[in-house]
Scaffold this motif. Structure first.
Motif, PDB file in Angstrom:
ATOM      1  N   PRO A  60       0.818  -1.224   0.000  1.00 45.25           N
ATOM      2  CA  PRO A  60       0.000   0.000   0.000  1.00 45.25           C
ATOM      3  C   PRO A  60       0.846   1.265   0.000  1.00 45.25           C
ATOM      4  O   PRO A  60       0.361   2.335  -0.357  1.00 45.25           O
ATOM      5  CB  PRO A  60      -0.811  -0.123   1.294  1.00 45.25           C
ATOM      6  N   ALA A  61       2.121   1.155   0.399  1.00 50.17           N
ATOM      7  CA  ALA A  61       3.003   2.321   0.411  1.00 50.17           C
ATOM      8  C   ALA A  61       3.364   2.723  -1.020  1.00 50.17           C
ATOM      9  O   ALA A  61       3.309   1.901  -1.946  1.00 50.17           O
ATOM     10  CB  ALA A  61       4.273   2.026   1.196  1.00 50.17           C
ATOM     11  N   THR A  62       3.740   3.976  -1.196  1.00 46.77           N
ATOM     12  CA  THR A  62       4.064   4.484  -2.534  1.00 46.77           C
ATOM     13  C   THR A  62       5.518   4.942  -2.660  1.00 46.77           C
ATOM     14  O   THR A  62       5.919   5.403  -3.716  1.00 46.77           O
ATOM     15  CB  THR A  62       3.140   5.660  -2.905  1.00 46.77           C
ATOM     16  N   THR A  63       6.310   4.813  -1.602  1.00 49.97           N
ATOM     17  CA  THR A  63       7.716   5.216  -1.659  1.00 49.97           C
ATOM     18  C   THR A  63       8.436   4.413  -2.732  1.00 49.97           C
ATOM     19  O   THR A  63       8.363   3.177  -2.754  1.00 49.97           O
ATOM     20  CB  THR A  63       8.411   4.969  -0.304  1.00 49.97           C
ATOM     21  N   ARG A  64       9.138   5.079  -3.617  1.00 48.38           N
ATOM     22  CA  ARG A  64       9.838   4.390  -4.694  1.00 48.38           C
ATOM     23  C   ARG A  64      10.975   3.540  -4.116  1.00 48.38           C
ATOM     24  O   ARG A  64      11.565   3.863  -3.092  1.00 48.38           O
ATOM     25  CB  ARG A  64      10.372   5.387  -5.719  1.00 48.38           C
ATOM     26  N   LEU A  65      11.273   2.446  -4.808  1.00 42.79           N
ATOM     27  CA  LEU A  65      12.284   1.515  -4.317  1.00 42.79           C
ATOM     28  C   LEU A  65      13.638   2.187  -4.137  1.00 42.79           C
ATOM     29  O   LEU A  65      14.343   1.923  -3.151  1.00 42.79           O
ATOM     30  CB  LEU A  65      12.413   0.320  -5.272  1.00 42.79           C
ATOM     31  N   CYS A  66      14.018   3.039  -5.070  1.00 41.95           N
ATOM     32  CA  CYS A  66      15.310   3.724  -4.958  1.00 41.95           C
ATOM     33  C   CYS A  66      15.353   4.607  -3.718  1.00 41.95           C
ATOM     34  O   CYS A  66      16.371   4.656  -3.011  1.00 41.95           O
ATOM     35  CB  CYS A  66      15.586   4.557  -6.210  1.00 41.95           C
ATOM     36  N   LYS A  67      14.255   5.304  -3.436  1.00 41.41           N
ATOM     37  CA  LYS A  67      14.201   6.164  -2.257  1.00 41.41           C
ATOM     38  C   LYS A  67      14.271   5.331  -0.973  1.00 41.41           C
ATOM     39  O   LYS A  67      14.933   5.711  -0.003  1.00 41.41           O
ATOM     40  CB  LYS A  67      12.927   7.008  -2.268  1.00 41.41           C
ATOM     41  N   LYS A  68      13.558   4.208  -0.965  1.00 43.33           N
ATOM     42  CA  LYS A  68      13.601   3.332   0.216  1.00 43.33           C
ATOM     43  C   LYS A  68      15.006   2.780   0.401  1.00 43.33           C
ATOM     44  O   LYS A  68      15.521   2.720   1.532  1.00 43.33           O
ATOM     45  CB  LYS A  68      12.597   2.189   0.037  1.00 43.33           C
ATOM     46  N   ALA A  69      15.653   2.385  -0.704  1.00 43.60           N
ATOM     47  CA  ALA A  69      17.009   1.856  -0.609  1.00 43.60           C
ATOM     48  C   ALA A  69      17.979   2.921  -0.107  1.00 43.60           C
ATOM     49  O   ALA A  69      18.887   2.631   0.690  1.00 43.60           O
ATOM     50  CB  ALA A  69      17.456   1.325  -1.965  1.00 43.60           C
ATOM     51  N   GLU A  70      17.798   4.159  -0.554  1.00 42.61           N
ATOM     52  CA  GLU A  70      18.646   5.265  -0.069  1.00 42.61           C
ATOM     53  C   GLU A  70      18.450   5.477   1.429  1.00 42.61           C
ATOM     54  O   GLU A  70      19.421   5.730   2.163  1.00 42.61           O
ATOM     55  CB  GLU A  70      18.320   6.545  -0.836  1.00 42.61           C
ATOM     56  N   ALA A  71      17.211   5.376   1.884  1.00 38.92           N
ATOM     57  CA  ALA A  71      16.938   5.519   3.317  1.00 38.92           C
ATOM     58  C   ALA A  71      17.583   4.386   4.113  1.00 38.92           C
ATOM     59  O   ALA A  71      18.122   4.604   5.204  1.00 38.92           O
ATOM     60  CB  ALA A  71      15.427   5.545   3.553  1.00 38.92           C
ATOM     61  N   LEU A  72      17.557   3.177   3.574  1.00 36.37           N
ATOM     62  CA  LEU A  72      18.200   2.053   4.238  1.00 36.37           C
ATOM     63  C   LEU A  72      19.716   2.240   4.288  1.00 36.37           C
ATOM     64  O   LEU A  72      20.365   1.892   5.279  1.00 36.37           O
ATOM     65  CB  LEU A  72      17.854   0.745   3.519  1.00 36.37           C
ATOM     66  N   ALA A  73      20.276   2.799   3.225  1.00 37.34           N
ATOM     67  CA  ALA A  73      21.712   3.079   3.211  1.00 37.34           C
ATOM     68  C   ALA A  73      22.069   4.132   4.259  1.00 37.34           C
ATOM     69  O   ALA A  73      23.061   4.001   4.980  1.00 37.34           O
ATOM     70  CB  ALA A  73      22.147   3.530   1.825  1.00 37.34           C
ATOM     71  N   ALA A  74      21.250   5.163   4.357  1.00 34.56           N
ATOM     72  CA  ALA A  74      21.494   6.224   5.345  1.00 34.56           C
ATOM     73  C   ALA A  74      21.411   5.680   6.767  1.00 34.56           C
ATOM     74  O   ALA A  74      22.092   6.179   7.675  1.00 34.56           O
ATOM     75  CB  ALA A  74      20.488   7.356   5.153  1.00 34.56           C
ATOM     76  N   ALA A  75      20.599   4.644   6.972  1.00 37.02           N
ATOM     77  CA  ALA A  75      20.443   4.041   8.298  1.00 37.02           C
ATOM     78  C   ALA A  75      21.498   2.977   8.583  1.00 37.02           C
ATOM     79  O   ALA A  75      21.506   2.393   9.669  1.00 37.02           O
ATOM     80  CB  ALA A  75      19.054   3.416   8.414  1.00 37.02           C
ATOM     81  N   GLY A  76      22.368   2.702   7.619  1.00 41.98           N
ATOM     82  CA  GLY A  76      23.420   1.718   7.826  1.00 41.98           C
ATOM     83  C   GLY A  76      22.999   0.285   7.586  1.00 41.98           C
ATOM     84  O   GLY A  76      23.705  -0.642   7.962  1.00 41.98           O
ATOM     85  N   VAL A  77      21.856   0.098   6.925  1.00 38.34           N
ATOM     86  CA  VAL A  77      21.353  -1.253   6.675  1.00 38.34           C
ATOM     87  C   VAL A  77      22.030  -1.878   5.465  1.00 38.34           C
ATOM     88  O   VAL A  77      22.386  -3.065   5.470  1.00 38.34           O
ATOM     89  CB  VAL A  77      19.823  -1.234   6.484  1.00 38.34           C
ATOM     90  N   VAL A  78      22.195  -1.112   4.385  1.00 38.30           N
ATOM     91  CA  VAL A  78      22.875  -1.579   3.170  1.00 38.30           C
ATOM     92  C   VAL A  78      23.942  -0.549   2.790  1.00 38.30           C
ATOM     93  O   VAL A  78      23.790   0.643   3.088  1.00 38.30           O
ATOM     94  CB  VAL A  78      21.883  -1.776   1.997  1.00 38.30           C
ATOM     95  N   PRO A  79      25.015  -0.961   2.118  1.00 33.94           N
ATOM     96  CA  PRO A  79      26.041  -0.009   1.704  1.00 33.94           C
ATOM     97  C   PRO A  79      25.523   0.942   0.625  1.00 33.94           C
ATOM     98  O   PRO A  79      24.876   0.509  -0.338  1.00 33.94           O
ATOM     99  CB  PRO A  79      27.165  -0.894   1.152  1.00 33.94           C
ATOM    100  N   ALA A  80      25.800   2.221   0.780  1.00 31.10           N
ATOM    101  CA  ALA A  80      25.333   3.218  -0.194  1.00 31.10           C
ATOM    102  C   ALA A  80      25.886   2.944  -1.581  1.00 31.10           C
ATOM    103  O   ALA A  80      25.202   3.171  -2.588  1.00 31.10           O
ATOM    104  CB  ALA A  80      25.733   4.619   0.279  1.00 31.10           C
ATOM    105  N   ARG A  81      27.123   2.434  -1.673  1.00 31.16           N
ATOM    106  CA  ARG A  81      27.726   2.177  -2.981  1.00 31.16           C
ATOM    107  C   ARG A  81      26.938   1.126  -3.752  1.00 31.16           C
ATOM    108  O   ARG A  81      26.840   1.188  -4.986  1.00 31.16           O
ATOM    109  CB  ARG A  81      29.179   1.734  -2.832  1.00 31.16           C
TER     110      ARG A  81
END
Length: 386
Positions: A60-81
Motif C-alpha cells: 500500500p506504500a508508494t515510496t519508490r524503491l530507490c528512495k527506500k534503498a537510499e533511506a536504508l543506506a542512510a540508516a546503515g542497513v545496506v552499503p550506499a555504494r
C-alpha cells in the motif's frame, strides 16, 4: 529456471534489502554472506540460482524503491555504494511493485491478487512464482467456521466482511494461482485447516512462520544445551527493543502478542516444560532498523546449585532477514518443482514457529537448531536426487 518472488510488503525494509542484495550478488558486487543455500553443504543444482530470481509484489506504500534503498543506506542497513550500483535494477523492478487490490468482497480481492501474479509470471516467462509475506505483523484473527473447510471458505469469502486476515488472503490467492507461499511473519498466513486443504488440492507447498533471525535463533541453540546437560531452567525472560516500521507495528497490543507467543514457543517445545518468564517487545524509534535483545536465564545444577546466564544480541533486522527470504524462495520453488505439496516441515531451520507435523519434543518439528540443520541438509539432498 527463472523464478518469480512475489513480495507482500514489497516496499518494506526486508523486501527492498532482499531486492538490493540479489541484484548486487548477481552483478558480482557482493558476496552471498548470510545465504545458507550458498554453503557447500546446501549448494545444489536443484535450486534456482540467485541470479534467476525476478521480483514483484504488492504494497500500500508508494515510496519508490530507490528512495527506500537510499533511506536504508542512510540508516546503515545496506552499503550506499551498492544502492548506487544497482539503481537501474531497482528502477526495472519499480513497476512490478503494485498497489494492493481491494474489491467489494475478499473473494474478488483474492482474484485480483491472483491476476497480478499471473500477469507477472507471463511478462517474465517465469517457470513458477513463490509468494512471500514480509508485510507487517497482524493480530490473531477471530475464529470463523469457514476456516475449517476449503469449500466453506470460498463461499464465505464471497460475502461482505473480512473472513481472512491479509496474510491468509495472500495464501489463498497464491494457492488458487498454483503458487507456493512463505510466511516470514508471525501472522496467521496458511495456518488454517481450510488453507492447508487448498494447498493440497492445488498441489503447492507452503512454509512458515516467523523468520528466525535474532534472539530466538540464540534460544534454539542454548535451550538444547541446557536440556542435553540435564540442567533445569527455572526462568528465561527477555526484553526486545526495536525501531523501524516493524517496531512501530508491534506497538499494537494484538500484533505484539502474536510476535511474543511465537518467540517464546521454542523453549517449552525444546526443554519439555515451560520455565517461568516471558518475552517483552518494546518500540524504540531511535534505533531504527536495528534491534537489541537482552535475556536473563536462571538455572539449577547438581545438588540444586543456583546459576545464571545473560546474553545480549544486537543486530540489523533487515540484513538478517533478507538472505533467508532469498534462501526460502529458492528452496520452496525447488520443492514445488519436485512435486511437494502442503507444509514444508524440513524448512523449520528458518522459523521461530515452524509449520507442519505435531509440535513438541516427540512431534515432527524439532526446535533445536542442530536437528533442524540436519533435516534441512537431508531435504536439499533429496531435491537433488529427485
Amino acid at each position: 529456471m527463472a523464478t518469480g518472488v512475489w513480495l507482500a510488503g514489497g516496499r518494506g525494509s526486508v523486501a527492498v534489502t532482499s531486492i538490493v542484495g540479489a541484484a548486487a550478488i548477481r552483478a558480482g558486487l557482493a558476496d552471498p554472506t548470510g545465504c545458507v543455500t550458498e554453503l557447500e553443504q546446501l549448494r545444489s543444482p536443484a535450486l534456482p540460482a540467485l541470479g534467476d530470481l525476478v521480483f514483484g509484489g504488492h504494497d500500500p506504500a508508494t515510496t519508490r524503491l530507490c528512495k527506500k534503498a537510499e533511506a536504508l543506506a542512510a540508516a546503515g542497513v545496506v552499503p550506499a555504494r551498492l544502492v548506487e550500483a544497482v539503481r537501474d535494477e531497482l528502477a526495472a523492478v519499480e513497476p512490478e511493485i503494485r498497489p494492493v487490490p481491494v474489491a467489494a468482497t475478499q473473494l474478488e480481492s483474492a482474484a485480483l491478487i491472483a491476476e497480478d501474479i499471473a500477469a507477472f509470471r507471463f511478462r517474465h516467462s517465469l517457470e513458477r512464482v513463490v509468494v512471500v509475506n514480509v508485510s507487517s505483523t497482524e493480530a490473531a484473527p477471530a475464529p470463523h467456521p469457514a476456516h475449517a473447510d476449503a469449500d466453506a471458505l470460498r463461499q464465505a469469502l464471497g460475502e461482505p466482511g473480512a473472513v481472512l486476515p491479509p496474510s491468509s488472503l495472500y495464501a489463498y490467492a497464491a494457492f488458487v494461482s498454483g503458487c507456493s507461499y512463505i510466511d516470514f511473519t508471525p501472522s496467521t498466513g496458511a495456518r488454517l485447516p481450510a488453507l492447508d486443504a487448498l494447498a493440497h488440492r492445488h498441489a503447492v507447498p507452503y512454509a512458515g512462520h516467523d523468520g528466525k533471525t535474532g534472539e530466538t535463533l540464540v534460544k534454539s541453540v542454548l535451550a538444547p544445551m541446557f536440556a542435553m546437560r540435564n540442567l533445569r531452567v527455572r526462568t528465561w525472560s527477555g526484553t526486545n527493543l526495536l525501531g523501524g516500521g516493524d517496531g512501530a507495528n508491534l506497538a499494537d497490543p494484538g500484533a505484539n502478542a502474536a510476535k511474543a507467543t511465537s518467540k517464546q514457543r521454542v523453549l517449552g517445545e525444546t526443554l519439555g516444560y515451560e520455565p517461568q518468564g516471558n518475552t517483552r517487545i518494546e518500540y524504540v524509534d531511535d534505533i531504527g532498523d536495528f534491534k537489541t535483545a537482552w535475556d536473563l536465564i536462571t538455572f539449577s545444577g547438581f545438588l540444586g546449585t543456583s546459576m545464571r546466564m545473560e546474553f545480549t544480541w544486537h543486530g540489523c533486522d533487515s540484513a538478517l532477514a533478507a538472505p533467508l527470504v532469498l534462501d526460502l524462495a529458492r528452496l520452496t520453488a525447488a520443492a514445488h518443482r519436485s512435486g511437494r505439496s502442503g507444509p514444508l516441515t524440513e524448512l523449520a531451520f528458518f522459523f521461530k514457529d515452524p509449520l507442519g507435523g505435531a509440535p513438541g519434543p516427540a512431534g515432527g518439528v524439532p526446535h533445536a537448531l542442530a536437528e533442524q540443520w540436519a533435516m534441512l541438509a537431508s531435504f536439499v539432498r533429496g531435491l537433488a536426487d529427485a
